[in-house]
Motif scaffolding. Sequence first.
Motif, PDB file in Angstrom:
ATOM      1  N   GLN A 223       0.718  -1.340   0.062  1.00 18.08           N
ATOM      2  CA  GLN A 223      -0.128   0.137  -0.020  1.00 18.08           C
ATOM      3  C   GLN A 223       1.046   1.212   0.089  1.00 18.08           C
ATOM      4  O   GLN A 223       0.590   2.178  -0.862  1.00 18.08           O
ATOM      5  CB  GLN A 223      -0.912   0.117   1.136  1.00 18.08           C
ATOM      6  N   SER A 224       2.041   1.335   0.788  1.00 17.97           N
ATOM      7  CA  SER A 224       2.748   2.333   0.782  1.00 17.97           C
ATOM      8  C   SER A 224       3.465   2.542  -0.373  1.00 17.97           C
ATOM      9  O   SER A 224       3.676   3.640  -0.931  1.00 17.97           O
ATOM     10  CB  SER A 224       3.895   2.016   1.898  1.00 17.97           C
TER      11      SER A 224
ATOM     12  N   GLN B  86       1.398   4.272  -3.084  1.00 17.81           N
ATOM     13  CA  GLN B  86       1.054   5.602  -2.666  1.00 17.81           C
ATOM     14  C   GLN B  86       2.148   6.427  -3.071  1.00 17.81           C
ATOM     15  O   GLN B  86       2.098   7.330  -3.655  1.00 17.81           O
ATOM     16  CB  GLN B  86       0.573   5.709  -1.166  1.00 17.81           C
ATOM     17  N   THR B  87       3.493   5.978  -2.504  1.00 16.65           N
ATOM     18  CA  THR B  87       4.576   6.737  -2.855  1.00 16.65           C
ATOM     19  C   THR B  87       5.253   6.698  -3.942  1.00 16.65           C
ATOM     20  O   THR B  87       5.682   7.714  -4.680  1.00 16.65           O
ATOM     21  CB  THR B  87       5.819   6.669  -1.573  1.00 16.65           C
TER      22      THR B  87
ATOM     23  N   ASN C 273       1.388   7.291  -6.429  1.00 20.21           N
ATOM     24  CA  ASN C 273       0.074   8.323  -6.083  1.00 20.21           C
ATOM     25  C   ASN C 273      -1.136   7.562  -6.230  1.00 20.21           C
ATOM     26  O   ASN C 273      -2.147   8.289  -6.568  1.00 20.21           O
ATOM     27  CB  ASN C 273       0.442   9.670  -6.676  1.00 20.21           C
ATOM     28  N   ILE C 274      -1.174   6.294  -5.795  1.00 21.18           N
ATOM     29  CA  ILE C 274      -2.258   5.241  -5.935  1.00 21.18           C
ATOM     30  C   ILE C 274      -3.084   5.134  -4.694  1.00 21.18           C
ATOM     31  O   ILE C 274      -2.169   4.554  -3.819  1.00 21.18           O
ATOM     32  CB  ILE C 274      -2.143   4.382  -6.651  1.00 21.18           C
ATOM     33  N   GLU C 275      -3.968   5.630  -4.292  1.00 18.05           N
ATOM     34  CA  GLU C 275      -4.669   5.131  -3.058  1.00 18.05           C
ATOM     35  C   GLU C 275      -5.174   3.731  -3.074  1.00 18.05           C
ATOM     36  O   GLU C 275      -5.493   3.343  -4.206  1.00 18.05           O
ATOM     37  CB  GLU C 275      -6.118   5.848  -2.846  1.00 18.05           C
ATOM     38  N   SER C 276      -5.228   2.810  -2.195  1.00 27.53           N
ATOM     39  CA  SER C 276      -5.726   1.596  -2.271  1.00 27.53           C
ATOM     40  C   SER C 276      -6.286   1.004  -0.698  1.00 27.53           C
ATOM     41  O   SER C 276      -5.896   1.677   0.085  1.00 27.53           O
ATOM     42  CB  SER C 276      -4.286   0.591  -2.391  1.00 27.53           C
TER      43      SER C 276
END
Length: 168
Positions: free
Chosen positions: A9-10, A13-14, A17-20
């Motif tokens: 997940q991190s 995101q980093t 830039n994808i939310e999950s």
Amino acid sequence: FVAVSEEVQSLLQTAYNIESIIIRNFFDLNHFKLNKKFSSKIKQILINTNYNSKDDPEIKVIRDVANHYGAKLAAIGQGFTMSFDTKKAIEDADIIIGMGRSVLEGMAMGKIGFVHGRWGTAGVVHEGNINEIRYCNFSGRGNEMMTVDEIIKNIDAFYNLKNSQWGR
């Protein structure tokens, strides 16, 4: 988007830039069922990995651990015997060693799960370390490789019926 762990997940995101959301590995407990009583003596250790061959240092360490216990060492995966249904191999073992889902399948069947592979050794999965180990989806990342003596000490501390039942 779905991630199997906080680590994934991190990364999503980093790096992208994808939310999950996290949806962890899940198991059919009717398929991976408890079929054998817990053995107080370690008779067989199973390595389940597609990342190693029989001569890799990670495997040699486990061979020495099995010898310490006088236990048979079985191995399945790409560099060993291939198996599409790992259930039988798990049924015959007391400890399942590997990374990710392979360890969790063993725990679902009431076996002691031990995280060890090319990225490091997290050791026996138990109530005190589950959150840390599942952060990286049971890969061992972020942990140093344990020595034979360290692995034996870790197994001796957590190889018991209570941990087997908790893991299930």
